[in-house]
Motif scaffolding. Structure first.
Motif, PDB file in Angstrom:
ATOM      1  N   ILE A   1     -12.050 -11.867  -1.378  1.00  0.00           N
ATOM      2  CA  ILE A   1     -11.713 -10.499  -0.996  1.00  0.00           C
ATOM      3  C   ILE A   1     -12.650  -9.532  -1.723  1.00  0.00           C
ATOM      4  CG2 ILE A   1      -9.870  -8.797  -0.769  1.00  0.00           C
ATOM      5  CD1 ILE A   1      -7.864 -11.066  -1.239  1.00  0.00           C
ATOM      6  N   ASP A   2     -13.264  -8.643  -0.965  1.00  0.00           N
ATOM      7  CA  ASP A   2     -14.175  -7.647  -1.537  1.00  0.00           C
ATOM      8  C   ASP A   2     -13.913  -6.310  -0.849  1.00  0.00           C
ATOM      9  OD1 ASP A   2     -16.163  -6.109  -2.596  1.00  0.00           O
ATOM     10  OD2 ASP A   2     -17.833  -7.256  -1.754  1.00  0.00           O
ATOM     11  N   LEU A   3     -13.213  -5.428  -1.551  1.00  0.00           N
ATOM     12  CA  LEU A   3     -12.857  -4.118  -0.999  1.00  0.00           C
ATOM     13  C   LEU A   3     -13.665  -3.005  -1.654  1.00  0.00           C
ATOM     14  CD1 LEU A   3      -8.950  -4.584  -1.044  1.00  0.00           C
ATOM     15  CD2 LEU A   3     -10.564  -5.222   0.760  1.00  0.00           C
ATOM     16  N   SER A   4     -14.847  -3.357  -2.150  1.00  0.00           N
ATOM     17  CA  SER A   4     -15.605  -2.440  -3.006  1.00  0.00           C
ATOM     18  C   SER A   4     -16.024  -1.143  -2.324  1.00  0.00           C
ATOM     19  CB  SER A   4     -16.839  -3.147  -3.574  1.00  0.00           C
ATOM     20  OG  SER A   4     -17.618  -3.697  -2.531  1.00  0.00           O
ATOM     21  N   SER A   5     -16.092  -1.100  -1.020  1.00  0.00           N
ATOM     22  CA  SER A   5     -16.484   0.138  -0.341  1.00  0.00           C
ATOM     23  C   SER A   5     -15.331   0.694   0.494  1.00  0.00           C
ATOM     24  CB  SER A   5     -17.693  -0.122   0.562  1.00  0.00           C
ATOM     25  OG  SER A   5     -17.358  -1.091   1.559  1.00  0.00           O
ATOM     26  N   MET A   6     -14.098   0.375   0.095  1.00  0.00           N
ATOM     27  CA  MET A   6     -12.944   0.739   0.913  1.00  0.00           C
ATOM     28  C   MET A   6     -11.850   1.396   0.077  1.00  0.00           C
ATOM     29  SD  MET A   6     -12.752  -2.759   3.181  1.00  0.00           S
ATOM     30  CE  MET A   6     -14.293  -3.493   3.767  1.00  0.00           C
ATOM     31  N   THR A   7     -11.088   2.266   0.732  1.00  0.00           N
ATOM     32  CA  THR A   7      -9.931   2.911   0.128  1.00  0.00           C
ATOM     33  C   THR A   7      -8.679   2.327   0.779  1.00  0.00           C
ATOM     34  OG1 THR A   7     -11.099   4.948  -0.383  1.00  0.00           O
ATOM     35  CG2 THR A   7      -8.709   5.099  -0.145  1.00  0.00           C
ATOM     36  N   VAL A   8      -7.709   2.010  -0.046  1.00  0.00           N
ATOM     37  CA  VAL A   8      -6.494   1.336   0.420  1.00  0.00           C
ATOM     38  C   VAL A   8      -5.286   2.238   0.209  1.00  0.00           C
ATOM     39  CG1 VAL A   8      -4.966  -0.659   0.056  1.00  0.00           C
ATOM     40  CG2 VAL A   8      -7.454  -0.950  -0.082  1.00  0.00           C
ATOM     41  N   LEU A   9      -4.424   2.282   1.220  1.00  0.00           N
ATOM     42  CA  LEU A   9      -3.120   2.926   1.092  1.00  0.00           C
ATOM     43  C   LEU A   9      -2.050   1.850   1.215  1.00  0.00           C
ATOM     44  CD1 LEU A   9      -1.089   5.285   1.012  1.00  0.00           C
ATOM     45  CD2 LEU A   9      -1.352   5.471   3.498  1.00  0.00           C
ATOM     46  N   THR A  10      -1.213   1.735   0.192  1.00  0.00           N
ATOM     47  CA  THR A  10      -0.169   0.724   0.205  1.00  0.00           C
ATOM     48  C   THR A  10       1.051   1.267  -0.542  1.00  0.00           C
ATOM     49  OG1 THR A  10       0.293  -1.629  -0.163  1.00  0.00           O
ATOM     50  CG2 THR A  10      -1.017  -0.499  -1.852  1.00  0.00           C
ATOM     51  N   GLU A  11       1.943   0.380  -0.930  1.00  0.00           N
ATOM     52  CA  GLU A  11       3.148   0.800  -1.637  1.00  0.00           C
ATOM     53  C   GLU A  11       3.150   0.273  -3.067  1.00  0.00           C
ATOM     54  OE1 GLU A  11       6.744  -0.845   0.018  1.00  0.00           O
ATOM     55  OE2 GLU A  11       6.196  -2.899  -0.513  1.00  0.00           O
ATOM     56  N   ALA A  12       3.886   0.965  -3.919  1.00  0.00           N
ATOM     57  CA  ALA A  12       4.294   0.405  -5.204  1.00  0.00           C
ATOM     58  C   ALA A  12       5.773   0.107  -5.054  1.00  0.00           C
ATOM     59  CB  ALA A  12       4.058   1.412  -6.323  1.00  0.00           C
ATOM     60  N   ALA A  13       6.128  -1.169  -5.168  1.00  0.00           N
ATOM     61  CA  ALA A  13       7.511  -1.584  -4.951  1.00  0.00           C
ATOM     62  C   ALA A  13       8.015  -2.348  -6.166  1.00  0.00           C
ATOM     63  CB  ALA A  13       7.627  -2.430  -3.690  1.00  0.00           C
ATOM     64  N   SER A  14       9.288  -2.656  -6.157  1.00  0.00           N
ATOM     65  CA  SER A  14       9.924  -3.230  -7.342  1.00  0.00           C
ATOM     66  C   SER A  14       9.640  -4.721  -7.480  1.00  0.00           C
ATOM     67  CB  SER A  14      11.434  -2.993  -7.280  1.00  0.00           C
ATOM     68  OG  SER A  14      11.967  -3.543  -6.092  1.00  0.00           O
ATOM     69  N   GLY A  15       9.865  -5.227  -8.697  1.00  0.00           N
ATOM     70  CA  GLY A  15       9.769  -6.658  -8.955  1.00  0.00           C
ATOM     71  C   GLY A  15       8.411  -7.229  -8.603  1.00  0.00           C
ATOM     72  N   ASN A  16       8.443  -8.392  -7.948  1.00  0.00           N
ATOM     73  CA  ASN A  16       7.196  -9.066  -7.576  1.00  0.00           C
ATOM     74  C   ASN A  16       6.371  -8.291  -6.568  1.00  0.00           C
ATOM     75  OD1 ASN A  16       7.828 -11.185  -9.283  1.00  0.00           O
ATOM     76  ND2 ASN A  16       8.707 -12.465  -7.684  1.00  0.00           N
ATOM     77  N   PHE A  17       6.995  -7.348  -5.882  1.00  0.00           N
ATOM     78  CA  PHE A  17       6.287  -6.602  -4.847  1.00  0.00           C
ATOM     79  C   PHE A  17       5.430  -5.464  -5.418  1.00  0.00           C
ATOM     80  CE2 PHE A  17       9.704  -8.739  -2.594  1.00  0.00           C
ATOM     81  CZ  PHE A  17       9.002  -9.292  -1.530  1.00  0.00           C
ATOM     82  N   ILE A  18       5.306  -5.432  -6.731  1.00  0.00           N
ATOM     83  CA  ILE A  18       4.389  -4.504  -7.378  1.00  0.00           C
ATOM     84  C   ILE A  18       2.936  -4.948  -7.188  1.00  0.00           C
ATOM     85  CG2 ILE A  18       4.197  -5.623  -9.655  1.00  0.00           C
ATOM     86  CD1 ILE A  18       4.836  -1.877  -9.094  1.00  0.00           C
ATOM     87  N   VAL A  19       2.724  -6.170  -6.719  1.00  0.00           N
ATOM     88  CA  VAL A  19       1.402  -6.803  -6.787  1.00  0.00           C
ATOM     89  C   VAL A  19       0.355  -6.210  -5.855  1.00  0.00           C
ATOM     90  CG1 VAL A  19       2.357  -9.011  -7.559  1.00  0.00           C
ATOM     91  CG2 VAL A  19       1.996  -8.624  -5.109  1.00  0.00           C
ATOM     92  N   THR A  20       0.741  -5.593  -4.736  1.00  0.00           N
ATOM     93  CA  THR A  20      -0.243  -5.224  -3.717  1.00  0.00           C
ATOM     94  C   THR A  20      -1.327  -4.272  -4.232  1.00  0.00           C
ATOM     95  OG1 THR A  20       1.648  -5.363  -2.219  1.00  0.00           O
ATOM     96  CG2 THR A  20      -0.461  -4.732  -1.265  1.00  0.00           C
ATOM     97  N   PRO A  21      -0.983  -3.159  -4.876  1.00  0.00           N
ATOM     98  CA  PRO A  21      -2.067  -2.301  -5.389  1.00  0.00           C
ATOM     99  C   PRO A  21      -2.905  -2.985  -6.465  1.00  0.00           C
ATOM    100  CG  PRO A  21       0.078  -1.529  -6.178  1.00  0.00           C
ATOM    101  CD  PRO A  21       0.347  -2.558  -5.133  1.00  0.00           C
ATOM    102  N   LEU A  22      -2.291  -3.868  -7.230  1.00  0.00           N
ATOM    103  CA  LEU A  22      -3.043  -4.595  -8.259  1.00  0.00           C
ATOM    104  C   LEU A  22      -4.071  -5.528  -7.616  1.00  0.00           C
ATOM    105  CD1 LEU A  22      -0.003  -5.521 -10.539  1.00  0.00           C
ATOM    106  CD2 LEU A  22      -1.662  -3.679 -10.933  1.00  0.00           C
TER     107      LEU A  22
END
Length: 342
Positions: free
Chosen positions: A14-35
């Motif tokens: 995965i290489d998102l170096s030239s991209m901006t992401v919109l996602t969620e910050a969610a509880s528990g294990n679902f905190i992982v997406t922005p990380l």
């Protein structure tokens, strides 16, 4: 978490170096997406967040801040926003996760030309109320699902592991247990593999192949320990009154525990006859009582990382070809993506 995220980003390249992401910050294990997005080099990660039954916005954002420190992610790389519309013109990858939904036409029409919406599940699970697909088509914003059965992922296997965990937690030993499995498709394959592999006596009821119990199944239910219901695609009532696939009265003799991941049940009759259903949560068609996260954090990381990879490939395809259909084809060839059935 940190170990698995770095491994998965590397595995899926995965290489998102030239991209901006919109996602969620969610509880528990679902905190992982922005990380995951930040580890994959996203130029900027915007997160939306709100209070839910699983945690308050304040708690979730504090947890995210702690995780960012652990990952050594600078504060400016992941930014909380009150309203997602404020960053619509910047976002190349917009995930369809809970706090981001619904994604409506007024948001979609602001998205840049090189932007895409990856589904964090398979395409057949798409719900019209989540995303305005017509607006996406008008504005040339591609949508693709994530193939959970991709050989690098095998996410459906964790559905089987979640079933196994629920059975054990409810005093069903699995080994030597008699279990009726109501399921079809990928769920059926994954769950039956787990149950057979752990020594269960399994009888399968596929609602696409059957519309009533056979005599053998009725006899099986007389000494059944558990009934597993894991059906995402069939919208019939699976267990209920006489018009259902299975009349609930057949469960009254030995009263098996009903482990319910997905599928329509007549909850009123379950209460009337005091049939034990675990988890107790009542869900609508198309939703799950528990997700694969019930088995652990790995399936969440792998699925959400794969979804971001699908988003990456669609954006790359748009930039390369400036054509939605060619971008989708590019993504299907270069990521664990899944097209919609024609």
């Amino acid at each position: 978490m940190k170990k698995l995220i770095f491994e998965t980003v590397d595995l899926l390249k995965i290489d998102l170096s030239s991209m901006t992401v919109l996602t969620e910050a969610a509880s528990g294990n679902f905190i992982v997406t922005p990380l995951i997005a930040a580890v994959a080099g996203a130029e900027k990660v915007y997160v939306v967040c709100r209070d839910s039954k699983y945690g308050t916005k304040k708690e979730i954002l504090m947890y995210l801040e702690e995780a960012m420190m652990c990952f050594q992610i600078p504060p400016e790389r992941i930014c909380y926003i009150e309203e997602k519309d404020k960053v619509a013109r910047e976002a190349n990858i917009v995930t369809n996760l809970g706090f981001v939904r619904p994604i409506r036409a007024e948001f979609i029409e602001k998205m840049p030309k090189d932007s895409a919406i990856p589904l964090m599940f398979e395409s057949w699970e798409f719900r019209m109320e989540d995303i305005d697909a017509k607006a996406c088509k008008r504005h040339n914003i591609p949508i693709l699902g994530t193939n959970e059965r991709h050989p690098d992922l095998k996410i459906f296997y964790y559905v089987g592991m979640s079933i196994l965990k629920l059975l054990l937690e409810n005093n069903i030993e699995v080994f030597k247990s008699h279990i009726l499995l109501i399921s079809s498709g990928g769920y059926l394959d994954a769950i039956s593999d787990i149950l057979y592999g752990n020594g269960a006596n399994v009888l399968i009821y596929n609602p696409y192949e059957m519309n009533a119990l056979s005599d053998d199944m009725k006899a099986f239910l007389e000494h059944c320990d558990a009934v597993v219901v894991a059906e995402q695609q069939n919208s019939d009532i699976l267990i209920g009154g006489q018009d259902a696939h299975i009349d609930i009265k057949w469960l009254l003799k030995c009263r098996p525990v009903v482990v319910h991941i997905a599928g329509i049940l007549d909850y009123d009759l379950f209460e009337k006859y005091s049939i034990v259903k675990k988890p107790e949560e009542k869900i609508s068609y198309g939703y799950m009582t528990v997700t694969t996260e019930y088995a652990g954090i790995r399936p969440v990381i792998e699925l959400h990382a794969a979804g971001l990879k699908v988003g990456q490939a669609m954006v790359e395809g748009l930039r390369k070809y400036n054509n939605v259909e060619r971008a989708k084809q590019y993504a299907l060839e270069h990521s664990p993506s899944m097209a919609f059935a024609s």
